[in-house]
Motif scaffolding. Structure first.
Motif, mmCIF file in Angstrom:
data_model
loop_
_atom_site.group_PDB
_atom_site.id
_atom_site.type_symbol
_atom_site.label_atom_id
_atom_site.label_comp_id
_atom_site.label_asym_id
_atom_site.label_seq_id
_atom_site.Cartn_x
_atom_site.Cartn_y
_atom_site.Cartn_z
ATOM 1 N N VAL A 1 0.844 -1.195 0.000
ATOM 2 C CA VAL A 1 0.000 0.000 0.000
ATOM 3 C C VAL A 1 0.885 1.253 0.000
ATOM 4 C CG1 VAL A 1 -1.849 1.210 1.231
ATOM 5 C CG2 VAL A 1 -1.703 -1.291 1.380
ATOM 6 N N ALA A 2 0.653 2.154 -0.959
ATOM 7 C CA ALA A 2 1.376 3.427 -0.980
ATOM 8 C C ALA A 2 0.914 4.304 0.183
ATOM 9 C CB ALA A 2 1.146 4.151 -2.310
ATOM 10 N N GLN A 3 1.653 5.353 0.478
ATOM 11 C CA GLN A 3 1.315 6.237 1.604
ATOM 12 C C GLN A 3 -0.062 6.868 1.450
ATOM 13 O OE1 GLN A 3 4.844 8.669 1.228
ATOM 14 N NE2 GLN A 3 5.795 7.707 3.013
ATOM 15 N N VAL B 1 4.510 1.098 1.103
ATOM 16 C CA VAL B 1 5.442 1.565 0.081
ATOM 17 C C VAL B 1 5.673 3.054 0.331
ATOM 18 C CG1 VAL B 1 5.900 1.714 -2.388
ATOM 19 C CG2 VAL B 1 4.503 -0.171 -1.493
ATOM 20 N N GLU B 2 6.914 3.422 0.536
ATOM 21 C CA GLU B 2 7.261 4.776 0.971
ATOM 22 C C GLU B 2 7.224 5.779 -0.179
ATOM 23 O OE1 GLU B 2 7.794 5.557 4.288
ATOM 24 O OE2 GLU B 2 7.235 3.503 4.730
ATOM 25 N N VAL C 1 12.578 -1.681 5.213
ATOM 26 C CA VAL C 1 13.295 -2.381 4.147
ATOM 27 C C VAL C 1 13.762 -1.354 3.121
ATOM 28 C CG1 VAL C 1 13.160 -4.197 2.410
ATOM 29 C CG2 VAL C 1 11.792 -4.391 4.503
ATOM 30 N N PRO C 2 15.077 -1.091 3.051
ATOM 31 C CA PRO C 2 15.566 -0.148 2.043
ATOM 32 C C PRO C 2 15.308 -0.719 0.643
ATOM 33 C CG PRO C 2 17.409 -1.186 3.220
ATOM 34 C CD PRO C 2 16.146 -1.679 3.853
ATOM 35 N N ALA C 3 15.200 0.162 -0.336
ATOM 36 C CA ALA C 3 14.981 -0.291 -1.712
ATOM 37 C C ALA C 3 16.197 -1.080 -2.174
ATOM 38 C CB ALA C 3 14.739 0.900 -2.628
ATOM 39 N N TYR D 1 11.016 1.415 -4.638
ATOM 40 C CA TYR D 1 10.906 2.288 -3.466
ATOM 41 C C TYR D 1 11.306 1.523 -2.209
ATOM 42 C CZ TYR D 1 7.897 4.708 -6.777
ATOM 43 O OH TYR D 1 7.405 5.320 -7.903
ATOM 44 N N PRO D 2 11.729 2.242 -1.163
ATOM 45 C CA PRO D 2 11.879 1.596 0.140
ATOM 46 C C PRO D 2 10.490 1.272 0.700
ATOM 47 C CG PRO D 2 12.314 3.953 0.333
ATOM 48 C CD PRO D 2 12.081 3.663 -1.124
#
Length: 171
Positions: free
Chosen positions: A12-14, A126-127, A152-154, A160-161
């Motif tokens: 899910v995006a922000q 999803v950041e 979790v870094p990208a 994306y991270p």
């Protein structure tokens, strides 16, 4: 065997977006690996449009497709005309396999119906904010409590991270 939990699994995006034009609006290879690990061996419930975006049954899992079309038949999948019918099939499958979770994997309308029945949410946040036409229902903090979180870094194959969070329904 104890109770079989209903678990919503989503990225899910922000701004709540989960899809655009029948597909996911990102590429997240690390999240696909997690998704496979979480869902393997468990019954999966998804809507017809979500199945169409995947294009084939997910291996190692019972794929249950919800559609209003009573004639729908998809090789390698079970079909149901309602979420309730799909959950009945999924409970029987989970019980027969000795697994304790049913995974709901979209899309937007299935998530909207299922969130009121769910015991747990496994959400990859999803950041980023993206345009899209399908959204995830609001995660109400009065109903849901975050019990696990991992940033979790990208990675090399991630757009994306992300932040992976497990939410449990407050009792």
């Amino acid at each position: 065997m104890n109770e079989i939990d209903i678990v919503l699994v989503a990225a899910v995006a922000q701004n709540g977006v989960i899809g655009r034009e029948g597909d996911m609006p990102w590429r997240l290879a690390s999240d696909f690996r997690r998704f496979r690990q979480i869902t393997m061996g468990k019954p999966q419930v998804m809507g017809r449009k979500t199945f169409a975006s995947i294009g084939k049954p997910l291996p190692g899992r019972t794929n249950i497709i919800v559609s209003r079309d009573p004639e729908l038949s998809i090789e390698g999948c079970l079909t149901a005309n309602s979420l309730e019918d799909a959950l009945s099939l999924a409970r029987a499958d989970a019980s027969a396999k000795g697994v304790d979770e049913i995974c709901i994997q979209g899309g937007g309308e299935i998530y909207r119906q299922a969130i009121r029945l769910a015991d747990r949410l496994r959400i990859t946040h999803v950041e980023t904010e993206l345009q899209g036409d399908t959204v995830f229902p609001e995660i109400d903090p009065d109903v849901w409590e975050a019990t696990e979180e991992e940033r979790v870094p990208a990675g090399e194959k991630d757009d994306y991270p992300t932040r992976y969070v497990v939410y449990e329904r407050r009792r």
